[in-house]
Enzyme design. Structure first.
Site, PDB file in Angstrom:
ATOM      1  CD  GLU A   1      40.979  39.210  37.142  1.00 19.71           C
ATOM      2  OE1 GLU A   1      40.915  39.964  37.955  1.00 19.71           O
ATOM      3  OE2 GLU A   1      40.116  38.095  37.082  1.00 19.71           O
TER       4      GLU A   1
ATOM      5  CB  CYS B   1      37.617  49.846  43.069  1.00 17.49           C
ATOM      6  SG  CYS B   1      38.825  48.456  43.476  1.00 17.49           S
ATOM      7  CG  ASP B   2      34.953  44.393  44.799  1.00 21.83           C
ATOM      8  OD1 ASP B   2      35.757  44.752  44.049  1.00 21.83           O
ATOM      9  OD2 ASP B   2      34.134  43.522  44.500  1.00 21.83           O
ATOM     10  CB  THR B   3      40.219  45.073  44.699  1.00 24.18           C
ATOM     11  OG1 THR B   3      39.218  44.212  44.003  1.00 24.18           O
ATOM     12  CG2 THR B   3      41.334  44.362  44.839  1.00 24.18           C
TER      13      THR B   3
ATOM     14  CB  CYS C   1      44.471  51.751  40.470  1.00 27.26           C
ATOM     15  SG  CYS C   1      43.164  51.485  39.263  1.00 27.26           S
TER      16      CYS C   1
ATOM     17  CG  PHE D   1      44.314  36.039  41.820  1.00 29.04           C
ATOM     18  CD1 PHE D   1      43.502  37.062  41.382  1.00 29.04           C
ATOM     19  CD2 PHE D   1      43.924  34.784  41.523  1.00 29.04           C
ATOM     20  CE1 PHE D   1      42.252  36.911  40.874  1.00 29.04           C
ATOM     21  CE2 PHE D   1      42.592  34.627  40.743  1.00 29.04           C
ATOM     22  CZ  PHE D   1      41.819  35.793  40.315  1.00 29.04           C
TER      23      PHE D   1
ATOM     24  CG  HIS E   1      35.897  35.459  44.620  1.00 28.14           C
ATOM     25  ND1 HIS E   1      35.214  36.123  43.374  1.00 28.14           N
ATOM     26  CD2 HIS E   1      36.137  36.764  44.964  1.00 28.14           C
ATOM     27  CE1 HIS E   1      35.152  37.163  43.247  1.00 28.14           C
ATOM     28  NE2 HIS E   1      35.927  37.751  44.270  1.00 28.14           N
TER      29      HIS E   1
ATOM     30  CB  CYS F   1      37.005  53.333  39.172  1.00 25.14           C
ATOM     31  SG  CYS F   1      36.329  51.705  39.793  1.00 25.14           S
TER      32      CYS F   1
END
Length: 219
Positions: A125, A58-60, A40, A34, A213, A55
């Site tokens: 992605e 978002c969990d990142t 963003c 990755f 994951h 957004c």
């Protein structure tokens, strides 16, 4: 300097690079490097701005560079060196997932070409609001409510569910090979999962995507 001969230098800003198993979507379970790009266009990545972001779920983490393989890379070759370093599987079945943040703010033909030259299949992605460069082998679009979707075809449409204003029926006429619903994480995950299951049962074109994951303690 004459602009016709001036060379432009592209610097890639990368948050992190790591080897893992793809945890969600149609390629779940596949070993992959990755490469998470910083930045963003739908959220700054800072919690102070979440309430006003396009957004908000978002969990990142994608803010900053330099940790765990990340940093600024002054050429495609330098970035590909960093992508190749953690790969353990030899020359066959190489897969890199370009993600973010929003990777298509930075990914270009020079990078996809350099990755292909090292034997990597290139997946991305994306939120689908940016044009795609040439050289992508797998395109996963995850639409967000309130945005204009530029990428309307690809391999996989992975919709976080539920989203008011981004209901699954809005996307069914688009040209994707796979349509997946992924329950929105957070305090309502259990209810969102049951709602996604019910929708997939009633609309078999859609498949359930779960974040394996997180269940397995992988990144």
């Amino acid at each position: 300097m004459d602009g016709s001969v001036a060379a432009s230098v592209r610097v890639y800003a990368v948050h992190e690079i790591f080897l893992t198993l793809q945890g969600e979507g149609a390629q779940a379970g596949h070993a992959a490097v990755f490469c998470r790009f910083a930045g963003c266009n739908l959220w700054s990545g800072r919690e102070a701005d979440r309430a006003t972001a396009v957004c908000r779920f978002c969990d990142t983490a994608f803010v900053g560079m330099g940790g765990d393989g990340g940093g600024r890379f002054a050429s495609a070759e330098a970035l590909v060196d960093a992508v190749e370093a953690p790969w353990q599987g030899g020359a066959a079945d190489r897969l890199v997932v370009l993600t973010g943040g929003e990777p298509l703010l930075q990914v270009d033909a020079a990078l996809t070409g350099a990755l292909h030259a090292r034997g990597f299949r290139v997946a991305v992605e994306t939120n689908g609001t940016q044009e795609r460069p040439p050289g992508l082998d797998w395109v996963c679009v995850s639409p967000k409510a309130g945005t204009d979707l530029v990428l309307r075809e690809g391999d996989e449409l992975k919709l976080v569910y539920p989203q008011e204003g981004a209901e699954p029926a809005h996307f069914e006429k688009l040209e994707f090979r796979h349509f997946l619903l992924q329950p929105m994480d957070g305090p309502d995950l259990a209810a969102n999962t049951q709602a996604a299951i019910a929708y997939c049962l009633a609309h078999p074109r859609w498949r359930l995507s779960v974040q394996t994951h997180k269940m397995l303690g992988l990144r």
